[in-house]
Design an enzyme around this catalytic site. Structure first.
Site, short mmCIF file in Angstrom:
data_model
loop_
_atom_site.label_atom_id
_atom_site.label_comp_id
_atom_site.label_asym_id
_atom_site.label_seq_id
_atom_site.Cartn_x
_atom_site.Cartn_y
_atom_site.Cartn_z
N GLY A 204 39.67 36.67 36.28
CA GLY A 204 38.96 37.78 35.66
C GLY A 204 39.73 38.31 34.47
O GLY A 204 40.49 37.56 33.83
N SER A 205 39.55 39.58 34.18
CA SER A 205 40.13 40.15 32.96
C SER A 205 41.61 40.50 33.16
O SER A 205 42.09 40.64 34.29
CB SER A 205 39.35 41.41 32.59
OG SER A 205 39.51 42.37 33.61
N GLU A 226 44.33 34.10 36.94
CA GLU A 226 43.71 33.30 35.88
C GLU A 226 42.91 34.27 35.03
O GLU A 226 41.83 34.73 35.44
CB GLU A 226 42.78 32.24 36.49
CG GLU A 226 43.47 31.29 37.46
CD GLU A 226 44.21 30.16 36.75
OE1 GLU A 226 44.03 30.00 35.53
OE2 GLU A 226 44.98 29.44 37.43
N LEU A 227 43.44 34.60 33.84
CA LEU A 227 42.87 35.73 33.11
C LEU A 227 42.24 35.29 31.79
O LEU A 227 41.83 34.16 31.64
CB LEU A 227 43.97 36.78 32.92
CG LEU A 227 44.73 37.11 34.22
CD1 LEU A 227 45.83 38.13 33.96
CD2 LEU A 227 43.79 37.60 35.31
N GLY A 228 42.15 36.20 30.87
CA GLY A 228 41.39 35.96 29.65
C GLY A 228 42.09 35.02 28.68
O GLY A 228 43.23 34.60 28.89
N CYS A 260 36.36 31.56 29.65
CA CYS A 260 37.74 31.92 29.32
C CYS A 260 38.30 30.91 28.34
O CYS A 260 39.13 31.23 27.51
CB CYS A 260 38.57 31.97 30.58
SG CYS A 260 38.46 30.45 31.54
N GLU A 358 39.59 39.16 23.07
CA GLU A 358 38.61 38.23 23.63
C GLU A 358 37.19 38.72 23.31
O GLU A 358 36.82 39.83 23.67
CB GLU A 358 38.82 38.15 25.14
CG GLU A 358 38.06 37.04 25.80
CD GLU A 358 38.37 36.94 27.29
OE1 GLU A 358 38.40 37.98 27.98
OE2 GLU A 358 38.58 35.81 27.77
N PHE A 360 34.22 36.66 23.90
CA PHE A 360 33.37 36.17 25.00
C PHE A 360 31.91 36.05 24.55
O PHE A 360 30.98 36.38 25.29
CB PHE A 360 33.48 37.10 26.20
CG PHE A 360 33.81 36.39 27.48
CD1 PHE A 360 34.89 35.53 27.56
CD2 PHE A 360 33.06 36.58 28.64
CE1 PHE A 360 35.21 34.87 28.73
CE2 PHE A 360 33.36 35.93 29.83
CZ PHE A 360 34.45 35.08 29.87
P1 NAD Z 1 36.78 41.63 35.82
O1 NAD Z 1 38.26 41.67 35.78
O2 NAD Z 1 36.02 42.81 35.37
O3 NAD Z 1 36.26 41.30 37.29
C1 NAD Z 1 36.65 40.14 37.98
C2 NAD Z 1 36.49 40.34 39.47
O4 NAD Z 1 37.40 41.34 39.92
C3 NAD Z 1 35.10 40.83 39.90
O5 NAD Z 1 34.75 40.14 41.07
C4 NAD Z 1 35.33 42.30 40.17
O6 NAD Z 1 34.43 42.85 41.11
C5 NAD Z 1 36.73 42.28 40.74
N1 NAD Z 1 37.47 43.55 40.67
C6 NAD Z 1 37.27 44.60 39.85
N2 NAD Z 1 38.21 45.54 40.06
C7 NAD Z 1 39.02 45.06 41.03
C8 NAD Z 1 40.20 45.55 41.66
N3 NAD Z 1 40.74 46.72 41.35
N4 NAD Z 1 40.77 44.79 42.62
C9 NAD Z 1 40.28 43.58 42.95
N5 NAD Z 1 39.17 43.06 42.38
C10 NAD Z 1 38.55 43.79 41.42
O7 NAD Z 1 36.38 40.34 34.96
P2 NAD Z 1 34.91 39.87 34.58
O8 NAD Z 1 34.38 40.77 33.49
O9 NAD Z 1 34.10 39.66 35.80
O10 NAD Z 1 35.20 38.43 33.99
C11 NAD Z 1 35.46 38.16 32.64
C12 NAD Z 1 36.92 37.89 32.43
O11 NAD Z 1 37.33 36.82 33.26
C13 NAD Z 1 37.25 37.47 31.02
O12 NAD Z 1 38.39 38.12 30.59
C14 NAD Z 1 37.52 35.99 31.16
O13 NAD Z 1 38.34 35.44 30.18
C15 NAD Z 1 38.13 35.91 32.50
N6 NAD Z 1 38.05 34.57 33.02
C16 NAD Z 1 39.20 33.84 33.18
C17 NAD Z 1 39.14 32.53 33.63
C18 NAD Z 1 40.36 31.69 33.80
O14 NAD Z 1 40.29 30.66 34.46
N7 NAD Z 1 41.49 32.03 33.24
C19 NAD Z 1 37.90 31.97 33.93
C20 NAD Z 1 36.76 32.74 33.73
C21 NAD Z 1 36.85 34.04 33.30
#
Ligand code: NAD
Length: 472
Positions: A204-205, A226-228, A260, A358, A360
């Site tokens: 995620g982010s 695995e982040l942005g 990502c 990012e 996106f």
């Molecule tokens: P996000 O961080 O908003 O959410 C990701 C997940 O975390 C969701 O399931 C959300 O419900 C959960 N979440 C939110 N707050 C939380 C907390 N405090 N504790 C635990 N879980 C929590 O990200 P997003 O907007 O869903 O996804 C987009 C981001 O993901 C982009 O930055 C993208 O680059 C990244 N991404 C990275 C990869 C990689 O492999 N590196 C792959 C795909 C997406």
């Protein structure tokens, strides 16, 4: 939790997240089934994965349909299901050998030998984002299961419709259903999961990843983050421009740029810059928005409402600072869905959000580089370091440049290959992540603790035991 439809903008789905007690109950059930799963052995676990693959194939249309409703796009939804089929088959084939214990080997001290073993974490938690809801929920869950862990997965609350059909496929494989559960939930459920598991894989982010990493550190459990990304492509004067433009266009705009590993900025050596930009824009103009039907064109809607505002901000900031859109450049609304046409920007520089944060979205800012050194310097001027691409006249020339780029997975004379090729081990640089490689054989090592059995090979007393006591 209400869920918005990315094609209509309407709220047309909702779910109740589990209470903390309910979630604790799910985790306890998974934990109690894990020892039998581990004891069943890697070949039996591989067989269960293949049974799951068959079940997914039987429900393929339902799964793809739910993913299309979750994300509004068609081709990538089918691609997700097919990629998971490949992942299940690959781990079923390679898992047992990769987990096989090696025979004991002599230690540096000849009277001792060493045998290595792995003890899986009992319960792994997986928290995933909305851009590839199925793929990113399973990319870590599958090797965790192969390793002998039980797994609880929480997909994003923005794209949860696929959970129902997927749960039906899991239920058809009883041995798997005992050790794998999906829960629909938002951030609060994610936080609860980090409190309940022995290891967490988060995609995620950066801000959420940081919070997950901090919470995991307080509990002393590993967190694989695995982040942005803000992936750069470098194009040298010797590169095949026809190939580079096609690959970069795909790498930037597939899934409407919501990956990502999308190419989010391009540095082109001075002598070929103008020809590159002209050809790229020509090709980008041929891409159509996927309206009125998901199959109608190549560029689907922006899935998450929060992302629409980010893309708009990046585009207006770039325009204000002097970038020129050769194609696209503005968001469009169709039937309530928000779309960003493929956008080629020239005159971009690092004062612009579109080059540093990012985006996106299907936005390709291109910047002139004096030479390869300058391109590398610009590529490395980033807080991210996920992946990237280098295009040059020969593989050797491209790799020589790629070695200097601070990113984990670099496509050579191609773009965004880490979306499709999972064999290469790679780590993230900078804020793009932390922890072991999710790809390649090392992926399995994340899910078990190594044990060393240090075996006495002789009944004679060890020479370092207190010599004065030997006579007694
Ligand atoms: P996000 O961080 O908003 O959410 C990701 C997940 O975390 C969701 O399931 C959300 O419900 C959960 N979440 C939110 N707050 C939380 C907390 N405090 N504790 C635990 N879980 C929590 O990200 P997003 O907007 O869903 O996804 C987009 C981001 O993901 C982009 O930055 C993208 O680059 C990244 N991404 C990275 C990869 C990689 O492999 N590196 C792959 C795909 C997406």
């Amino acid at each position: 939790v209400d869920v918005r439809n990315p094609r209509t903008g309407a709220i047309d789905y909702s779910f109740d997240p589990p209470s903390r007690d309910e979630l604790a109950g799910v985790c306890a059930r998974l934990r109690s089934a894990q020892p039998a799963w581990e004891a069943s052995g890697a070949p039996a676990r591989a067989a269960a994965l293949l049974a799951w693959r068959d079940s997914m194939l039987r429900h393929r249309d339902e799964l793809v349909g739910a993913l299309v409703r979750d994300t509004g796009r068609f081709f990538e939804s089918a691609l997700e299901v097919d990629a998971i089929r490949g992942t299940l088959e690959r781990w079923a084939r390679n898992g047992p050998d990769a987990l096989a214990e090696e025979p004991a080997r002599a230690a540096a001290i000849p009277i001792v030998s060493v045998r290595q073993a792995m003890q899986p974490y009992a319960l792994a938690g997986v928290i995933s984002p909305w851009n590839f809801p199925l793929l990113l929920s399973l990319i870590d869950a599958i090797p965790a299961l192969v390793s002998g862990c039980a797994v609880v997965v929480k997909p994003s609350e923005i794209a949860p419709r696929f959970i129902e059909p997927l749960a039906r496929t899991i239920a058809e494989v009883p041995e798997l259903a005992r050790v794998l559960a999906f829960v629909a939930g938002a951030g609060e459920t994610g936080r609860d999961i980090v409190d309940l598991v022995d290891l967490v894989c988060f995609t995620g982010s950066v801000p959420t990843g940081r919070a997950v990493g901090e919470q995991a550190a307080r509990r002393f459990i590993p967190a694989f983050l695995e982040l942005g990304g803000k992936d750069a492509a470098i194009v040298t004067a010797s590169a095949d421009i026809e190939r580079a433009t096609s690959a970069i266009l795909w790498g930037s705009t597939a899934n409407a740029g919501q990956s990502c590993l999308s190419i989010e900025r391009v540095y082109v050596e001075q002598p070929v810059h103008d020809a590159f930009v002209e050809r790229l824009a020509q090709k980008a103009r041929a891409l159509r928005l996927a309206v009125p039907e998901p199959q109608s064109g190549e560029i689907g809607p922006i899935i998450a409402e929060k992302q629409v505002a980010i893309i708009e901000r990046h585009l207006s900031d770039a325009a204000r600072r002097g970038a020129k859109a050769l194609t696209g450049g503005e968001m469009e609304t169709h039937d309530g869905g928000a779309y960003c046409p493929a956008t080629v920007l020239t005159g971009a520089d690092h004062s612009m959000l579109v080059m540093t944060e990012e985006t996106f979205g299907p936005v390709i800012p291109v910047m002139r580089a004096r030479d390869a050194d300058h391109a590398v310097e610009l590529a490395n001027d980033s807080t991210y370091g996920l992946s990237g691409a280098v295009f040059a006249g020969t593989t050797d020339e491209a790799i020589a440049i790629a070695r200097r780029v601070r990113a984990g997975g670099i496509s050579i004379n191609d773009a965004a290959l880490t979306a499709l090729v999972y064999d290469g081990e790679k780590n993230s640089f900078n804020l793009s992540g932390l922890g072991g490689s999710r790809m390649g054989p090392a992926s399995l090592r994340r899910f078990a603790r190594r044990q060393a059995f240090l075996i006495a090979e002789s009944s004679a007393p060890d020479p370092w035991w207190y010599p004065s006591l030997q006579e007694h």
